[in-house]
Scaffold this active site. Structure first.
Site, PDB file in Angstrom:
ATOM      1  N   GLY A  40       0.749  -1.251   0.000  1.00 20.83           N
ATOM      2  CA  GLY A  40       0.000   0.000   0.000  1.00 20.83           C
ATOM      3  C   GLY A  40       0.776   1.296   0.000  1.00 20.83           C
ATOM      4  N   PRO A  65       4.584  -5.510  -0.601  1.00 17.03           N
ATOM      5  CA  PRO A  65       4.733  -4.246  -1.340  1.00 17.03           C
ATOM      6  C   PRO A  65       4.682  -4.490  -2.843  1.00 17.03           C
ATOM      7  CG  PRO A  65       6.881  -5.039  -0.670  1.00 17.03           C
ATOM      8  CD  PRO A  65       5.867  -6.007  -0.091  1.00 17.03           C
ATOM      9  N   ARG A 123       3.767  -1.349  -5.610  1.00 19.22           N
ATOM     10  CA  ARG A 123       4.084  -0.088  -6.277  1.00 19.22           C
ATOM     11  C   ARG A 123       5.393   0.542  -5.789  1.00 19.22           C
ATOM     12  NH1 ARG A 123      -0.394   3.082  -8.096  1.00 19.22           N
ATOM     13  NH2 ARG A 123      -1.621   1.925  -6.574  1.00 19.22           N
ATOM     14  N   CYS A 134      -9.803   6.055 -29.694  1.00 18.01           N
ATOM     15  CA  CYS A 134     -11.021   6.829 -29.951  1.00 18.01           C
ATOM     16  C   CYS A 134     -11.904   6.907 -28.727  1.00 18.01           C
ATOM     17  CB  CYS A 134     -11.758   6.223 -31.133  1.00 18.01           C
ATOM     18  SG  CYS A 134     -10.795   6.451 -32.618  1.00 18.01           S
ATOM     19  N   TYR A 164       1.698  -1.255 -12.272  1.00 22.83           N
ATOM     20  CA  TYR A 164       0.357  -1.236 -12.857  1.00 22.83           C
ATOM     21  C   TYR A 164       0.361  -0.532 -14.217  1.00 22.83           C
ATOM     22  CZ  TYR A 164      -0.466  -2.406  -7.978  1.00 22.83           C
ATOM     23  OH  TYR A 164      -0.402  -2.992  -6.747  1.00 22.83           O
TER      24      TYR A 164
HETATM   25  N1  LLP Z   1      -1.577  -6.957  -1.323  1.00 22.87           N
HETATM   26  C1  LLP Z   1      -2.854  -7.024  -1.733  1.00 22.87           C
HETATM   27  C2  LLP Z   1      -3.751  -8.001  -1.121  1.00 22.87           C
HETATM   28  C3  LLP Z   1      -3.300  -6.153  -2.743  1.00 22.87           C
HETATM   29  O1  LLP Z   1      -4.583  -6.195  -3.136  1.00 22.87           O
HETATM   30  C4  LLP Z   1      -2.416  -5.208  -3.319  1.00 22.87           C
HETATM   31  C5  LLP Z   1      -2.845  -4.305  -4.390  1.00 22.87           C
HETATM   32  C6  LLP Z   1      -1.077  -5.205  -2.866  1.00 22.87           C
HETATM   33  C7  LLP Z   1      -0.698  -6.086  -1.859  1.00 22.87           C
HETATM   34  C8  LLP Z   1      -0.040  -4.274  -3.417  1.00 22.87           C
HETATM   35  O2  LLP Z   1      -0.364  -2.954  -3.160  1.00 22.87           O
HETATM   36  P1  LLP Z   1       0.705  -1.789  -3.464  1.00 22.87           P
HETATM   37  O3  LLP Z   1       1.876  -1.973  -2.531  1.00 22.87           O
HETATM   38  O4  LLP Z   1       1.102  -1.900  -4.882  1.00 22.87           O
HETATM   39  O5  LLP Z   1      -0.057  -0.549  -3.190  1.00 22.87           O
HETATM   40  N2  LLP Z   1      -4.203  -0.856 -10.442  1.00 22.87           N
HETATM   41  C9  LLP Z   1      -4.208   0.083  -9.335  1.00 22.87           C
HETATM   42  C10 LLP Z   1      -3.701  -0.541  -8.058  1.00 22.87           C
HETATM   43  C11 LLP Z   1      -4.469  -1.771  -7.611  1.00 22.87           C
HETATM   44  C12 LLP Z   1      -3.915  -2.361  -6.339  1.00 22.87           C
HETATM   45  C13 LLP Z   1      -4.544  -3.645  -6.020  1.00 22.87           C
HETATM   46  N3  LLP Z   1      -4.031  -4.311  -4.866  1.00 22.87           N
HETATM   47  C14 LLP Z   1      -3.384   1.309  -9.721  1.00 22.87           C
HETATM   48  O6  LLP Z   1      -2.871   1.360 -10.838  1.00 22.87           O
HETATM   49  O7  LLP Z   1      -3.279   2.257  -8.943  1.00 22.87           O
END
Ligand code: LLP
Length: 420
Positions: A240, A276, A278, A343, A372
């Site tokens: 997150g 982690p 992103r 388009c 992403y």
């Molecule tokens: N763990 C779980 C259970 C998750 O659902 C997610 C992301 C993560 C870890 C990783 O989260 P991060 O560290 O990347 O924030 N497509 C969207 C983001 C969708 C995230 C979904 N879950 C975007 O482009 O912003």
């Protein structure tokens, strides 16, 4: 910090001028920097160094490219996966099955079976019935599934609604108030070792407050479960952490996050799992694109680039901001809109934005596109599937081919009864 810098007025990925990649591979193309991936992995590990027992499972959904996974596997990362396809990728990249965490709100029976078969290290249960099915299946295979229960702590993560997961109305996890009863019913079932809790409240978080609030609720739950006789040796704190899509807006650092986790979890006596995504890959990638036209607009000109919403969906889906920079900036600025050729009005990367002056034929990049990005690409408008390149010092390699429309057409069939 990343390794995309200007040298003699030209944007480089590590030691490679990105113009060389445009020449060799064409545009649009994603470019990843190995050194940046490694640095981010190391910064994240260092931030958790004071915690006694940890496991980092990279959220593959953020960037599932096998070469990227290989770099992270070499850093000791496991994987957080949400589908059978992601399990296959993690294994293909050399990650060990026991280092894989299987999340996902809708794991099919076939996927659960596959996970058991290869020996996944942890199943994150999304509902009680999933635990019962998994237990029975594992027992039948002569195995014991290692699992934790994902709870929904009902905390507002303060991020975009479409990437928020920890409010009670979201589809993820079980209500935290029901966790104890579910533990009572599932624990001790043959085939299941229910050993902990998981939570993930959302993505692109810019405030540690909601995370801390969620973790404190988890801490209370761990104490409650132990008091009820359950043994808890794992807590999965999810992912997150946000990244600076706009360079001026700085999210909490991994070090600040690590300090918060240390403070909140000091008495927990568990292995802490992290997912982690992103924060590891976001700034390790850019999307290189070429300007097709600069089209006069009623208010501002439209810079029409050869990348589109099918290549980078985030602006169209979440109104997300990605910095745009010319590859060879003149130093002059202009106010413009940036859009792709698809388009749809939504195929717009930026409106009324002050950007480097560019003209038709110039190259530019969308920054912070490593997370992403390519993984959410499609072939909408019968466009090619965007390729990916990795840079390592002086060298670069294509790590995912451009899939031409002809290849996609070749996979389509016209039934006999439609043939003339
Ligand atoms: N763990 C779980 C259970 C998750 O659902 C997610 C992301 C993560 C870890 C990783 O989260 P991060 O560290 O990347 O924030 N497509 C969207 C983001 C969708 C995230 C979904 N879950 C975007 O482009 O912003």
């Amino acid at each position: 910090m990343d390794h995309f810098d200007y040298r003699d007025g030209l944007l480089h990925a590590e030691n490679v001028p990105v113009t060389a990649i445009a020449e060799a591979v064409g545009t649009p193309v994603y470019i990843y920097s190995r050194a940046t991936l490694e640095r981010h992995a190391q910064v994240f590990k260092a931030a958790l160094a004071k915690l006694p027992r940890t496991h980092i499972a990279f959220a593959i959904k953020a960037n599932p490219n096998i070469a990227v996974l290989k770099v992270l596997a070499k850093q000791g990362f496991g994987a957080d996966v949400v589908s059978g396809g992601e399990i296959a990728r993690a294994l293909a990249a050399g990650m060990k099955a026991e280092d894989i965490v299987f999340s996902g709100v809708g794991k099919t029976r076939a996927e659960l079976h596959y996970g058991l078969d290869v020996g996944i290290g942890q199943f994150n249960l999304e509902l009680e019935e999933e635990g019962a099915v998994l237990a029975e299946m594992a027992h039948g295979m002569g195995k014991t599934a290692s699992a934790v229960l994902r709870v929904n702590p009902d905390v507002d993560a303060g991020t975009h609604a479409k990437i928020s997961t920890g409010k009670s109305e979201n589809k993820f996890g079980v209500p935290i108030s029901e966790a104890r009863a579910i533990f009572d019913r599932l624990s001790g079932q043959p085939g299941l070792n229910l050993r902990g809790i998981a939570c993930h409240i959302g993505s692109q978080l810019f405030d540690l407050g909601p995370l801390e609030a969620a973790y404190r609720r988890i801490g209370d739950l761990v104490a409650e479960l132990r008091a009820a006789g359950h043994s808890i040796d794992r807590v999965d704190l999810g992912g997150g952490l946000g990244v600076p899509y706009e360079r001026a807006k700085v999210p909490p650092s991994p070090a600040e996050y690590g300090e918060m986790v240390e403070r909140v979890t000091k008495d927990w006596d568990v292995t802490l799992m992290f997912e982690p995504g992103r924060v590891i890959v976001g700034n390790a990638g850019v999307l290189l694109t070429r300007v097709i036209w600069v089209k006069p607009g009623v208010v501002h000109p439209y810079v029409i680039v050869d990348a589109a919403m099918n290549d980078l969906a985030r602006p169209a889906m979440y109104d997300a901001w990605h910095d745009f920079e010319a590859v060879a900036p003149t130093g002059e600025k202009m106010v413009a809109n940036i859009a792709g050729p698809v388009c749809e009005t939504g195929d717009t990367f930026a409106m009324n934005r002050s950007i480097d002056v560019v003209k038709a034929g110039d190259l530019g990049v969308f920054r912070t596109a490593g997370a992403y990005g390519a993984t959410m690409a499609s072939t909408y408008n019968s466009r090619a599937l965007v390729p990916e390149v990795m840079v390592d010092g002086d060298k670069f390699a294509v790590v995912a081919d451009r899939i031409a429309p002809e290849a996609i057409i070749a996979a389509e069939r016209v039934p006999d009864w439609l043939q003339d």
